[in-house]
Scaffold this active site. Structure first.
Site, mmCIF file in Angstrom:
data_model
loop_
_atom_site.group_PDB
_atom_site.id
_atom_site.type_symbol
_atom_site.label_atom_id
_atom_site.label_comp_id
_atom_site.label_asym_id
_atom_site.label_seq_id
_atom_site.Cartn_x
_atom_site.Cartn_y
_atom_site.Cartn_z
ATOM 1 N N GLU A 86 1.751 1.664 -3.106
ATOM 2 C CA GLU A 86 1.675 3.130 -3.174
ATOM 3 C C GLU A 86 2.512 3.831 -2.115
ATOM 4 O OE1 GLU A 86 -2.259 4.880 -3.896
ATOM 5 O OE2 GLU A 86 -2.954 2.868 -4.328
ATOM 6 N N ASP A 136 -3.775 0.301 -4.553
ATOM 7 C CA ASP A 136 -5.093 0.131 -3.937
ATOM 8 C C ASP A 136 -6.105 -0.421 -4.931
ATOM 9 O OD1 ASP A 136 -4.122 1.054 -1.542
ATOM 10 O OD2 ASP A 136 -4.814 3.109 -1.834
ATOM 11 N N ASP A 150 -9.162 0.420 -5.532
ATOM 12 C CA ASP A 150 -10.223 1.282 -6.052
ATOM 13 C C ASP A 150 -9.834 1.866 -7.408
ATOM 14 O OD1 ASP A 150 -8.285 3.109 -5.357
ATOM 15 O OD2 ASP A 150 -9.464 4.099 -3.805
ATOM 16 N N GLU A 190 -8.897 4.843 -8.280
ATOM 17 C CA GLU A 190 -7.661 5.631 -8.266
ATOM 18 C C GLU A 190 -6.440 4.717 -8.264
ATOM 19 O OE1 GLU A 190 -6.400 9.681 -8.382
ATOM 20 O OE2 GLU A 190 -8.435 8.876 -8.250
ATOM 21 N N TYR A 236 -9.363 -1.990 3.919
ATOM 22 C CA TYR A 236 -9.240 -0.762 3.131
ATOM 23 C C TYR A 236 -10.310 0.250 3.517
ATOM 24 C CZ TYR A 236 -8.188 2.143 -0.925
ATOM 25 O OH TYR A 236 -7.825 3.181 -1.747
ATOM 26 N N ARG A 284 -11.327 3.145 2.002
ATOM 27 C CA ARG A 284 -12.120 3.870 1.001
ATOM 28 C C ARG A 284 -13.072 2.882 0.352
ATOM 29 N NH1 ARG A 284 -7.029 6.436 0.346
ATOM 30 N NH2 ARG A 284 -7.138 8.625 0.982
ATOM 31 N N HIS A 331 -16.202 -4.920 -2.722
ATOM 32 C CA HIS A 331 -15.348 -4.503 -1.612
ATOM 33 C C HIS A 331 -16.022 -4.830 -0.288
ATOM 34 C CE1 HIS A 331 -13.444 -1.206 -4.360
ATOM 35 N NE2 HIS A 331 -13.217 -2.426 -4.784
#
Length: 953
Positions: free
Chosen positions: A18, A104, A106, A108, A334, A336, A381
């Site tokens: 990203e 990532d 997640d 998103e 990570y 989030r 996670h």
């Protein structure tokens, strides 16, 4: 031959991440057969306006970017600023044998990977590469163990995106028509704003209560030391067996919640103290209990934001920005995540450091595990922790500044999570004495000693309440036994006043949203950023204060869209979205019920979409959805939803150019109106302060015509006080190369708007006056500044003692002043007036000093002048820290939004219950209000109601 990587794969492989920073770090961990490039976030999204929608779409599709008539099909467009990057990615892909989508892990990130695949249309094998830390081992493992795209996660993200687009694009225009252009509504941002507004309503309705009690200092009769003090401080807890009222016993109306407690007023408290002066006291009871405190769970997103706010003074957005850099550069996992789980590798690394740094005695026999407390948490996670299988200590990282401070916080919390409990003892001592009039008075004292600090050696959690006692705080009491005689060395009478509920801070708002299960942890930082940027909330120190504008917005939403800002409904909606993510519910039927409603009132009963439909017209066979709800706007009275009674016939109204107070109807006899400073806290707008605003002169005071220029001279009340200025003729260029600025000058402190004359104005506007030049030819001028009259020579300024000196000081007198050492240097050398303790943000000692403009607090880096209702004698450490926090929040530039309202005076010990009126503040002139409003509109238009980011919530 195709190159071969260190992992054993042949051929050229394109890895897309990203961010460029992440690409640079990962590139260093992969072999020569890999090309690593960044997508730079999302490459496509819903269109930001009709101009971006392809021509084949018409009607509602062009407006919404979603085809609601055909299963809510989204219209995706490549962002204009990403087209060049997409071309580059396509070129790189054409030269590659495999594609690794390494966005990532997640929801998103999964969606970004899917969009990349849809836009790039690869003809080579595609792999989904996931990792939660950027280390060489983790990256190699991710390459060796790819997976396929998770379509359920993609569908869930797409449903959220469509929902937020429909919510924002349908409800926001209602705000534009009924409140003000450029406003926005959102699924979570509107609820977050409502929380802040409701807390302010509670403060406005709050009535303070006064209560009194006694504090006794009791001597044991022996010499004490640190482990066994000689005196015991205790507070009066009961009289004749009846508990003495404390703050928690009063309601928000200032009345006692129960008549079972004893409410001491000032007279009774003094009478009791006098009756106890000669009393004999003895220990009535000693209760000792073991104390045990377990370590805190490792950080997840929200707890990191909360602790960074409490301990480092970071906002949620700043915390995530710094954490993002730490993650991308390979320092932490990570950031989030809603999980508190640590991998076996991380647990081993933490336990190894516990032994190395603190010794084996601090290491529990078994590794600690932490159960997730967040509903629908993604437990696969990890928690936020230092990366790698061996944690780098903060000193080993080479980090500096904010990155060092945040890494140190994460490192300490992670290591502490694998340490032993803290243990000790808690003791409660009760002391009894009989007053001269026969009353039994019981005093109580609580103590705590920690015999083994355990995890507290590494880390202690902060608290939202600055007055709260932290876990590692010890309170040692004398070693006494039941029946021991004590001597009352002093009995003092203490007055208290209950305080209104504290405003939310970023940390406490994040905590509240999470506890109510509203929104997702990964979006809280952007939600708070959105309500700040929209002007719904501003910061006063660390507190979040709602603007008057937000009162109007929330009033409209509560009255006409009640279900959409209902806390339980919003939480249920989050559950439904998670059900879709798990494959337990279908996206399209859910969106249909939410947007169009249901036909029979039973379809999908129990979910939030049906609840939203029910909001349209309540019970009945047909339940209207969002579309029907926003169609009938005739029932919304724009003036009514933006009007709030203050008292005595005064109304607060939110207008196009800002808030104002008004008495009587427009054009009617006796009508009064006055602007309200936009940054005044709503709970400070009392009837008394509104009367002050209405009594002040408003508008321009025409003073006459300047005989030299022929321009009209007027006096006005401005944001920084009264001033005089000239009115330039129509057509005078105000911008560009030939722009002409009107002459303007602040009034002297001895002047006022209703007494200033044309002669005064012309004299003021003649400043600055050239006094002369020094021996080197440097010009000396006399000027009037915001803080009074002064001389200026180059960059060297010197204060003058009187305003009249500006017009008559001679060159010789000015040179004599410059010949003296600068006063500021001598003032700085003075000893501090008071020491307040260590600032929780900077970690530096805070003192009160005497300066050019009066007393101020400083931590050596930031200075904050004491307010009119502060005094050197009574200022508390907490008030000093608050003033410094407010000054830091303003930043180096003088921004219009940074001006803070005058602080409210704390209730005096002997003051009755009702709130004191707010201190007088200068009303912002309408032109400034227009400018501020225009700026807000521009910012809002740049980031529309549903802009394609997490801010839509």
């Amino acid at each position: 031959m195709s190159p071969t990587s260190e992992t054993g794969h042949a051929g050229r492989r394109l890895v897309i991440v990203e961010s460029p920073a992440k690409a640079k770090t990962i590139k260093g961990y992969l072999g020569p057969g890999y090309v690593v490039e960044a997508s730079v976030g999302h490459i496509r999204d819903l269109p930001n306006g009709a101009a971006e929608v392809p021509e084949k779409y018409t009607g509602e599709v062009r407006r919404l970017g979603v085809d609601v008539e055909h299963d809510f099909q989204p219209i995706y467009v490549v962002n204009a600023d990403k087209k060049a990057q997409v071309r580059k990615l396509k070129e790189l892909l054409a030269e590659s044998d495999e594609l690794f989508l390494a966005t990532d892990e997640d929801r998103e990130g999964e969606a970004i990977a899917w969009h990349l695949q849809e836009v790039l249309k690869p003809k080579v094998p595609v792999h989904r590469m996931v990792f939660h830390e950027i280390t060489k081992e983790a990256i190699r493992a991710a390459v060796a163990n790819p997976r396929q795209l998770n379509k359920l996660m993609v569908d869930a993200q797409e449903t959220r995106r469509i929902l937020d687009r429909l919510y924002g694009y349908e409800v926001s225009p209602v705000l534009w028509k009924k409140v003000m252009r450029g406003l926005s509504a959102g699924r979570v941002q509107s609820v977050a704003t409502r929380l802040v507004v409701e807390r302010e309503r509670e403060r406005i309705a709050f009535r303070s209560a006064e209560y009194w009690d006694l504090t006794g200092t009791f001597g044991t009769g022996r010499t004490g030391d640190a482990s066994d003090p000689s005196v015991l401080n205790a507070r009066l807890s009961a009289v004749d067996g009846r508990r003495v009222a404390q703050g928690r016993d009063f309601g928000s109306d200032g009345q006692l919640k129960s008549d079972q407690v004893l409410h001491l007023d000032e007279a009774n408290a003094h009478a009791l103290a006098a009756a106890l002066q000669d009393a004999s006291f003895a220990v009535r009871s000693v209760e000792s209990k073991p104390y045990r405190r377990s370590p805190y769970a490792p950080f997840r997103t929200t707890t990191l934001q909360q602790e960074a706010s409490r301990k480092l003074g970071f906002g949620a957005k700043s915390t995530m920005q710094v954490a993002q850099k730490l993650y991308e550069n390979g320092f932490i996992t990570y950031m989030r995540t809603d999980s508190t789980t640590l991998s076996a590798t991380a647990v081993s690394a933490a336990r190894a450091q516990v032994t190395q740094l603190y010794g084996a005695s601090y290491l529990p026999d078994k590794p600690r595990t932490y159960a997730g407390k967040v509903k629908n948490a993604q437990e696969a996670h990890e928690a936020i922790r230092p990366s790698g299988d061996r944690f780098r200590t903060p000193a080993e990282t080479g980090l500096t500044g904010d990155q060092f401070r945040l890494y140190e916080l994460i490192w300490k919390r992670t290591v502490a999570s694998q340490m032993k409990d803290a243990v000790g003892n808690s003791v409660t001592v009760k002391i009894a004495g009989t007053s001269s009039d026969g009353r039994d008075a019981e005093f109580s004292a609580s103590g705590k000693t920690i015999t083994f600090h355990g995890f507290m050696k590494a880390y202690v959690e902060g608290a939202d309440d600055p007055n709260a006692e932290l876990d590692d705080r010890e309170r040692r009491l004398p070693q006494v036994a039941e029946g021991d005689a004590l001597t009352a060395e002093e009995i003092t009478v203490d007055g208290h006043a209950t305080k209104p509920p504290a405003r939310y801070t970023e940390a406490s708002l994040v905590k509240e949203l999470e506890e109510r299960e509203i929104g997702r942890p990964s979006t809280y930082a952007s939600i708070i950023g959105t309500i700040l940027d929209r002007g719904y909330v501003f910061k006063k120190g660390t507190a979040l204060v709602p603007s008057f504008l937000s009162f109007a917005v929330v009033n409209l939403l509560e009255t006409h869209f009640g279900r959409l800002v209902d806390y339980d409904f919003t939480a249920r909606m989050e559950d439904d979205l998670d059900r879709i993510a798990r494959g337990e519910a279908q996206s399209v039927p859910w969106l249909k019920r939410f947007y169009f409603g249901t036909g029979d009132g039973t379809d999908g009963a129990g979910d939030a979409a049906t609840a939203a439909a029910a909001a349209g017209n309540g019970d009945g066979d047909h339940l209207g959805g969002l579309k029907e709800l926003v169609t009938d706007l005739g029932a919304i009275d724009a003036r009514e939803i933006s009007s709030f009674p203050i008292g005595d016939g005064i109304m607060l109204r939110v207008g196009r150019y800002g808030p104002y107070v008004e008495r009587g109807e427009k054009d009617a006899e006796g009508h009064q109106r006055a602007d309200v400073p936009e940054d005044l806290a709503p709970d400070e707008l009392t009837v008394e302060y509104a009367e002050e605003l209405l009594a002040k002169p408003s508008g321009d005071f025409e003073l006459g015509v300047d005989p030299q220029s022929g321009h009209q001279i007027v006096a006005r009340d401005g944001r920084y006080g009264p001033y005089v200025t000239e009115v330039l003729p129509d057509g005078t260029p105000k911008t560009g190369k030939n722009a002409v600025k009107p002459r303007t000058a602040s009034l002297f402190k001895s002047m006022s708007l209703d007494t200033v004359t044309l002669a005064d104005a012309l004299k003021l506007m003649s400043l600055p006056r050239v006094v002369g030049t020094d021996a080197e030819g440097v010009e000396i001028t006399a000027q009037n500044g915001r803080y009074g009259p002064y001389l200026r020579k180059g960059t060297d300024s010197r204060s003058l003692t009187a305003e009249d000196q500006l017009f008559d000081i001679t060159l010789d007198e000015a040179l004599a002043i410059y010949a003296q050492p600068k006063q500021r240097g001598r003032a700085a050398a003075k000893p501090p007036l008071k020491e307040l303790g260590t600032d929780p943000v900077s970690g530096s000692p805070v003192v009160v000093k005497d300066g050019r403009f009066g007393a101020y607090v400083t931590d050596g880096e930031t200075n904050a002048t004491l307010r009119t209702d502060d005094s050197v004698e009574e200022i508390t450490p907490e008030r000093g820290y608050e003033l410094l926090a407010e000054k830091r929040a303003k930043g180096p530039a003088k921004k219009k939004t940074a001006k803070k309202a005058p602080a409210k005076k704390a209730p005096a010990k002997k003051t009755a219950a009702k709130k004191a009126p707010a201190k007088k503040a200068t009303a912002a002139k309408k032109t400034a209000a227009k400018t501020t409003t225009a700026a807000k509109k521009t910012a809002a238009k740049k980031s529309s109601a549903s802009s394609g980011t997490k801010n839509d919530e």
